[in-house]
Design a protein around this motif. Structure first.
Motif, PDB file in Angstrom:
ATOM      1  N   UNK A 156       0.829  -1.211   0.000  1.00 14.67           N
ATOM      2  CA  UNK A 156       0.000   0.000   0.000  1.00 14.67           C
ATOM      3  C   UNK A 156       0.865   1.264   0.000  1.00 14.67           C
ATOM      4  N   UNK A 157       1.916   1.260   0.794  1.00 12.66           N
ATOM      5  CA  UNK A 157       2.808   2.416   0.862  1.00 12.66           C
ATOM      6  C   UNK A 157       3.506   2.634  -0.476  1.00 12.66           C
ATOM      7  N   UNK A 158       4.037   1.544  -1.054  1.00 14.68           N
ATOM      8  CA  UNK A 158       4.727   1.668  -2.335  1.00 14.68           C
ATOM      9  C   UNK A 158       3.767   2.112  -3.429  1.00 14.68           C
ATOM     10  N   UNK A 159       2.589   1.532  -3.448  1.00  9.42           N
ATOM     11  CA  UNK A 159       1.610   1.886  -4.481  1.00  9.42           C
ATOM     12  C   UNK A 159       1.274   3.379  -4.413  1.00  9.42           C
ATOM     13  N   UNK A 160       1.095   3.899  -3.205  1.00 10.12           N
ATOM     14  CA  UNK A 160       0.802   5.332  -3.047  1.00 10.12           C
ATOM     15  C   UNK A 160       1.944   6.174  -3.611  1.00 10.12           C
ATOM     16  N   UNK A 161       3.175   5.836  -3.281  1.00  9.86           N
ATOM     17  CA  UNK A 161       4.348   6.571  -3.775  1.00  9.86           C
ATOM     18  C   UNK A 161       4.449   6.450  -5.296  1.00  9.86           C
ATOM     19  N   UNK A 162       4.319   5.233  -5.788  1.00 13.24           N
ATOM     20  CA  UNK A 162       4.436   4.940  -7.219  1.00 13.24           C
ATOM     21  C   UNK A 162       3.425   5.737  -8.037  1.00 13.24           C
ATOM     22  N   UNK A 163       2.192   5.817  -7.582  1.00 11.92           N
ATOM     23  CA  UNK A 163       1.130   6.476  -8.343  1.00 11.92           C
ATOM     24  C   UNK A 163       1.281   7.990  -8.372  1.00 11.92           C
ATOM     25  N   UNK A 164       2.177   8.535  -7.585  1.00 14.71           N
ATOM     26  CA  UNK A 164       2.436   9.984  -7.623  1.00 14.71           C
ATOM     27  C   UNK A 164       3.284  10.375  -8.828  1.00 14.71           C
ATOM     28  N   UNK A 165       3.868   9.395  -9.505  1.00 16.93           N
ATOM     29  CA  UNK A 165       4.683   9.658 -10.696  1.00 16.93           C
ATOM     30  C   UNK A 165       3.822   9.531 -11.947  1.00 16.93           C
ATOM     31  N   UNK A 166       4.083  10.349 -12.969  1.00 18.14           N
ATOM     32  CA  UNK A 166       3.370  10.172 -14.236  1.00 18.14           C
ATOM     33  C   UNK A 166       3.643   8.777 -14.806  1.00 18.14           C
ATOM     34  N   UNK A 167       2.695   8.233 -15.516  1.00 18.92           N
ATOM     35  CA  UNK A 167       2.830   6.871 -16.058  1.00 18.92           C
ATOM     36  C   UNK A 167       4.110   6.679 -16.860  1.00 18.92           C
ATOM     37  N   UNK A 168       4.490   7.686 -17.617  1.00 22.34           N
ATOM     38  CA  UNK A 168       5.682   7.546 -18.465  1.00 22.34           C
ATOM     39  C   UNK A 168       6.983   7.615 -17.654  1.00 22.34           C
ATOM     40  N   UNK A 169       6.892   7.930 -16.364  1.00 24.34           N
ATOM     41  CA  UNK A 169       8.081   8.057 -15.522  1.00 24.34           C
ATOM     42  C   UNK A 169       8.191   6.964 -14.460  1.00 24.34           C
ATOM     43  N   UNK A 170       7.438   5.895 -14.622  1.00 25.89           N
ATOM     44  CA  UNK A 170       7.461   4.846 -13.608  1.00 25.89           C
ATOM     45  C   UNK A 170       7.446   3.460 -14.239  1.00 25.89           C
ATOM     46  N   UNK A 171       8.127   2.544 -13.562  1.00 23.61           N
ATOM     47  CA  UNK A 171       8.201   1.145 -13.994  1.00 23.61           C
ATOM     48  C   UNK A 171       8.032   0.286 -12.746  1.00 23.61           C
ATOM     49  N   UNK A 172       7.196  -0.740 -12.847  1.00 25.45           N
ATOM     50  CA  UNK A 172       6.996  -1.674 -11.723  1.00 25.45           C
ATOM     51  C   UNK A 172       6.973  -3.078 -12.301  1.00 25.45           C
ATOM     52  N   UNK A 173       8.050  -3.818 -12.068  1.00 24.92           N
ATOM     53  CA  UNK A 173       8.155  -5.190 -12.548  1.00 24.92           C
ATOM     54  C   UNK A 173       7.909  -6.169 -11.413  1.00 24.92           C
TER      55      UNK A 173
END
Length: 108
Positions: A48-65
């Motif tokens: 939940x914590x990571x998802x919140x942080x991750x979603x603050x970045x624009x889609x083109x600036x984030x990668x989650x494998x």
């Protein structure tokens, strides 16, 4: 010049995630290279914590494998008779176990 935070192998360690976030500071890109789950006892909270942080970045600036431990977590989810399922949840209270099971159902 754009800045990147590249991380992996959190293994359900919320304190480690928070430390990495502090070390990274304000960055332009967030790349997570896998293994959010397994080993630690804070899977739902870390997710939940990571998802919140991750979603603050624009889609083109984030990668989650998904890493090998994340895939194993999903495999264990689908084969609950596997002994590691109970081992993973042995230290969680019933509410966290329920949260983790729900999380596993949507992870992959």
């Amino acid at each position: 010049m754009e800045s990147y935070c590249v991380l992996s192998d959190l293994h359900a360690n919320l304190a480690a995630l928070k430390a990495v976030q502090m070390d990274c500071g304000k960055v332009d890109h967030l790349w997570f290279l896998g293994d959010l789950f397994d080993r630690g006892r804070e899977g739902p909270q870390t997710y939940k914590y990571f998802q919140y942080w991750y979603e603050r970045f624009p889609e083109e600036n984030r990668v989650w494998l998904a890493g090998n431990h994340d895939r194993a977590f999903a495999w264990v989810r689908d084969n609950k008779e596997h002994p590691e399922w109970d081992l993973y949840f042995s230290g969680l209270d019933p509410k966290h176990r329920q949260d983790s099971e729900q999380l596993a159902n949507v992870l992959l």
